[in-house]
Design an enzyme around this catalytic site. Structure first.
Site, mmCIF file in Angstrom:
data_model
loop_
_atom_site.group_PDB
_atom_site.id
_atom_site.type_symbol
_atom_site.label_atom_id
_atom_site.label_comp_id
_atom_site.label_asym_id
_atom_site.label_seq_id
_atom_site.Cartn_x
_atom_site.Cartn_y
_atom_site.Cartn_z
ATOM 1 N N GLU A 163 0.815 -1.103 -0.005
ATOM 2 C CA GLU A 163 -0.099 -0.076 0.004
ATOM 3 C C GLU A 163 1.001 1.352 0.008
ATOM 4 O OE1 GLU A 163 -3.940 -1.703 2.045
ATOM 5 O OE2 GLU A 163 -2.449 -0.484 3.352
ATOM 6 N N GLU A 322 -6.479 -7.469 -0.715
ATOM 7 C CA GLU A 322 -7.065 -7.639 0.660
ATOM 8 C C GLU A 322 -8.460 -6.933 0.435
ATOM 9 O OE1 GLU A 322 -5.009 -5.020 3.410
ATOM 10 O OE2 GLU A 322 -2.981 -5.862 2.853
#
Length: 714
Positions: A163, A322
Site C-alpha cells: 500500500e 485484501e
C-alpha cells in the site's frame, strides 16, 4: 511527463500439478504466532479451500533481526508446510516497515511532515521514498530474499512493498526537495517553463533557478498554496513512490525473472493517493486492497471501485489482495458486515474482473494495532459464522473454477464513466469555487444513477479507450489538455454520445484556466458558454439550492450559462425566484456536432436528480435501447425477458447484473446481486452455479434475498 511503457501482463502460475483457477487466500503472519499453531493453520486453510497466502509483508525485523544478519529458517519452514499442502506463496519484499535497528542507526530515512517535524517509528511506512540510504537497505533485503528463494517451487508471485503512500504519500524533507527539483527539471527543461506552468508572476513567486523550488511546506493557516506547484507535487509524490517500487521490482525480476511482481493498490471511490492508472503500467498484474463502505453505498461503491480496477488492468484479470471478512479497526465506528455480505462482497469483486480473492488476514491478531480487524479465523475460532462463510466461499470459488470462470473477462458495458486521478487532485480542497465538491464526488452519483436504471457502467481511466464506447460520461473532469479535448471533439464528430457535467474542461494539465468562458477547451463540443459559477450552501440568506423545471433539485454547484451556440437545445431549465438571476436559465442542454451529440449538465443533481433527468438526456442524445439485453439489463421495464429481470419490486435497478465472458463469447457467466433490503425475483436463463441467500424455484425463477447473489452459466 512521458509515461513508461506498460509491462507485459503476467499472471501467477499454479503450483506444479495444479490446474489454473481462482486464487483464494489471505495475508498470513505466522511470525505473530508460536510454531505449534502453524500446522493447525495449514489444516484449516485446507478446510476453507485456501490455495495462496501472502507472507512477510511486515516481517523485516524477523527476516533481518540485525543489519546484514538474515534468518530465513522460520520462513523456510512455513513455506515448505504451505507448499506441501498445495498452497502457493505470494512472498513480500518485507520493506513496508523498517526495523528499529535501521531507523536508530539512520534517522535520516524518516519522512517529515509539512512543518518539518520528523515522523518517528511506532506505526508503519515511516520511511521517505527519496532516501538513498533507505533504498540501499531495502534493495539489499530484496536481493537477499530473491537470492534465497529463486529456486523455491512454492513462490508464485512477489508482493513488493505494501500500500505505497498509505501513510508516507507526502514527504517534505530535503531529500524530497532535491528529488522534486530534479523531477521538475526533467519535466520542464527550463525554469521559465516552470514559471509559465505555475503562473509564478502571481504573488511574486517567480523562480530564477531550480534550486529555488521547494515542496509545498507549511505556509501558515488560512493561506493558499500555488495550485500549479501543489498539483505537480502530487504528481511527483506518486512518481517518487513508483520509482521506489520499480527499484524493488527490478531487483526481484533480475534474480527471479519467471516470477511476476505486483503491489497492492488502494483503489476506491475516493482513493486517490497515487495515480493508480499510471502505476498499472509498472506491475505484471494489477492488485488492489478494498475495504467496504458501511451503509447504503456498500455494494455500489464496491462495484464502482472494482470496475475502475478492471479499467486500470485494461480488462485483464486482477488480484483482490485484501478485503475484510467483517469489521475493520481504523474507522471511528467499525461496523460489522451484515449476514451474507462476506460471500456477496467477494463474489462482487470476482464478477467485476478479479481472479484472486484474498483477505487481510488469516488469523485475527491477539495484540497490536489491528487486533480488532476481522480475519478469516476470528478470535472466537473456527466454530463461528465467519469461518463457516469463509468455507462456503472457498467451495463456491472452487466450483466456479471447475466451470471455467478463471481467465474470462468482464463484458463491456454500453456506458463508460471516465475517471481521472489528476482531476481529482486538482479539485481537492484548495482555493476553488467550493471545497464541497471534487471529481470523485460527481463520478459516484452517475454510476449509481445508471445502476438504478438497470445498467452497470464501466469506470475507465482517462488514458484508456473510453472513446470506443457508445455513450461516455465526463463527470467534473476538471483538467483537459489540448490532446484530450481534441479526442473528445473527434469522438462526438465521429458519432459518439457524450454527457459532460459542470467543472469539466476548466483548466489545462498545468491547472491554467482555459480563457473565453467555461468549459474553455470544449465549448464548441457542448455548444454553450458559462460566464461564472454559482456555488450553493446553507447559510444566512445564501442560495442553498435551485429547482429545475423537471422536478429535480440542484445543490452545491450551478453554472451560469449565458450563451448557446446555434443548434443547442435546452432540455431542462431552472425554475427559481427572480432574485437568484437563474430563473429560466439553461440547466441541461444538448448539442449536435458532426455525427454525434453532446449533453451538458450544468449543475450538481445528485443520484436522484440524475436519475430523474437521465431519460430526458438520453432522448436528447438520440440514444435508444440503452440497457436492453446484454450485461446491462436488470429490470422488468427494459429487460430482454431472460437473465436478471426484476420481479417483486419491479424496479430496474433492484438487481445489479454483471457478466463475464470468454474471449470467443462461447461462455457467459452472469452474476445477479440484490441491491435492496427486500427479496427480489428474477426470471433466469442458464444453469445456477452458486447461490448465497438466494434460491431457484420451479419454472426457472430465482429469488435473491438481501445481500444475496446468484451466479449463472449461460
Amino acid at each position: 511527463m512521458s509515461k513508461s511503457k506498460r509491462r507485459p501482463y503476467r499472471w501467477p502460475r499454479p503450483l506444479k500439478g495444479d490446474r489454473p483457477g481462482i486464487w483464494y487466500g489471505c495475508d498470513y503472519n505466522p511470525d505473530q504466532w508460536p510454531e505449534e499453531v502453524w500446522d493447525e493453520d495449514v489444516r484449516l486453510m485446507g478446510q476453507a479451500g485456501v490455495n495462496v497466502v501472502t507472507l512477510g509483508v511486515f516481517s523485516w525485523s524477523a527476516i533481518e533481526p540485525r543489519e546484514g544478519e538474515y534468518d530465513f529458517g522460520w520462513l523456510d519452514r512455513i513455506i515448505d508446510k504451505l507448499g506441501r499442502a498445495g498452497i502457493g506463496v505470494d512472498l513480500a519484499s518485507a520493506s513496508a516497515s523498517p526495523p528499529m535497528w535501521l531507523t536508530q542507526a539512520h534517522p535520516e530515512v524518516l519522512w517529515k511532515d509539512e512543518r518539518g517535524d520528523v515522523v518517528w517509528p511506532g506505526a508503519r511506512q515511516h520511511w521517505r521514498p527519496t532516501s538513498p540510504v533507505f533504498r540501499r537497505y531495502a534493495l539489499d533485503l530484496c536481493r537477499a530474499l530473491a537470492g534465497h528463494y529463486k529456486d523455491n517451487p512454492y513462490i508464485v508471485a512477489w508482493h513488493a512493498g505494501n500500500e505505497y503512500g498509505c501513510h508516507n504519500r507526502f514527504d517534505y524533507s530535503d531529500d524530497a526537495m532535491r528529488s522534486f527539483q530534479q523531477w521538475c527539471r526533467k519535466k520542464y527543461g527550463t525554469i521559465e517553463a516552470v514559471n509559465s506552468a505555475w503562473g509564478t508572476s502571481f504573488w511574486s513567486q517567480r523562480l530564477n533557478d531550480f534550486s529555488q523550488i521547494i515542496p509545498p511546506r507549511y505556509i501558515g493557516r488560512g493561506n493558499f498554496q500555488n495550485p500549479g506547484r501543489l498539483l505537480d507535487f502530487k504528481r511527483f509524490s506518486s512518481d517518487a513512490l513508483k520509482a521506489f517500487y520499480q527499484a524493488e521490482r527490478d531487483v526481484l525480476s533480475e534474480i527471479t525473472p519467471d516470477i511476476p511482481v505486483t503491489t497492492n493498490f488502494m483503489v476506491s471511490a475516493g482513493g486517490s493517493n497515487l495515480d493508480y492508472d499510471d502505476w498499472g503500467e509498472s506491475v505484471d498484474f494489477v492488485s488492489n486492497d478494498h475495504y467496504f463502505e458501511p451503509g447504503r453505498r456498500h455494494l455500489d461503491e464496491l462495484a464502482f471501485s472494482s470496475s475502475l480496477v478492471d479499467g486500470i488492468s485494461r480488462r485483464r484479470p486482477w488480484w483482490l489482495m485484501e478485503h475484510s471478512t467483517s469489521a475493520v479497526n481504523w474507522r471511528p465506528v467499525n461496523f460489522r458486515k451484515e449476514p451474507g455480505q462476506l460471500v456477496r462482497d467477494a463474489l462482487a469483486h470476482l464478477a467485476l474482473g478479479a481472479d484472486a480473492i484474498c483477505y487481510f488476514q488469516w488469523r485475527q491478531s491477539q495484540a497490536g494495532a489491528e487486533k480488532f480487524h476481522s480475519a478469516m479465523v476470528p478470535h472466537a475460532g473456527q466454530d463461528t459464522q465467519i469461518f463457516r462463510d469463509v468455507c462456503e466461499l472457498g467451495a463456491d470459488l472452487k466450483g466456479l473454477s471447475s466451470q471455467g470462470l478463471a481467465g474470462t473477462t468482464l463484458a463491456r458495458s454500453q456506458v463508460a464513466i471516465v475517471f481521472d486521478y489528476e482531476s481529482q487532485w486538482a479539485t481537492e480542497p484548495t482555493a476553488t469555487p467550493t471545497c464541497r465538491l471534487s471529481h470523485a464526488d460527481e463520478a459516484m452519483p452517475w454510476f449509481q444513477a445508471f445502476l438504478d436504471r438497470g445498467i452497470t457502467p464501466d469506470l475507465v481511466p482517462v488514458r484508456s479507450d473510453w472513446d470506443s464506447y457508445p455513450l461516455v460520461v465526463l463527470p467534473s473532469v476538471y483538467l483537459l489538455d489540448e490532446k484530450d479535448s481534441r479526442r473528445l471533439r473527434d469522438y462526438v464528430k465521429g458519432g459518439g454520445h457524450l454527457i459532460v457535467t459542470y467543472a469539466t474542461g476548466i483548466s489545462d494539465r498545468n491547472d491554467r484556466v482555459w480563457l473565453g468562458g467555461y468549459p474553455g477547451s470544449i465549448r464548441d463540443v457542448v455548444g454553450i458558454g458559462v460566464e461564472e459559477f454559482s456555488p450553493m450552501a446553507e447559510g444566512d440568506g445564501t442560495l442553498d439550492h435551485l429547482d429545475l423545471d423537471n422536478g429535480a433539485l440542484a445543490h452545491d454547484w450551478a453554472d451560469v450559462i449565458t450563451s448557446l451556440d446555434e443548434g443547442t437545445e435546452v432540455l431542462v431549465s431552472y425554475k427559481a425566484q427572480p432574485w437568484t438571476g437563474m430563473d429560466g436559465s439553461p440547466a441541461v442542454t444538448v448539442h449536435g456536432l458532426g455525427g454525434g451529440r453532446a449533453a451538458y449538465v450544468g449543475c450538481r443533481l445528485g443520484r436522484d436528480g440524475i436519475g430523474l433527468t437521465l431519460p430526458t438526456i438520453l432522448e436528447g442524445l438520440g440514444v435508444e435501447g440503452l440497457g436492453a439485453g446484454g450485461r446491462n439489463t436488470a429490470g422488468a421495464a427494459e429487460g430482454d425477458g431472460s437473465v436478471g429481470t426484476a420481479g417483486e419490486s419491479g424496479k430496474p435497478g433492484d438487481i445489479m447484473r454483471v457478466e463475464r465472458v470468454t474471449d470467443d463469447g462461447s461462455r457467459r457467466f452472469v452474476f445477479l446481486f440484490n441491491r435492496t433490503h427486500h427479496a427480489v425475483g428474477a426470471q433466469l436463463e442458464g444453469d445456477c452455479l452458486a447461490a448465497s441467500l438466494a434460491r431457484v424455484e420451479e419454472g426457472g425463477r430465482g429469488i435473491v434475498e438481501p445481500n444475496g447473489v446468484l451466479v449463472l452459466r449461460v
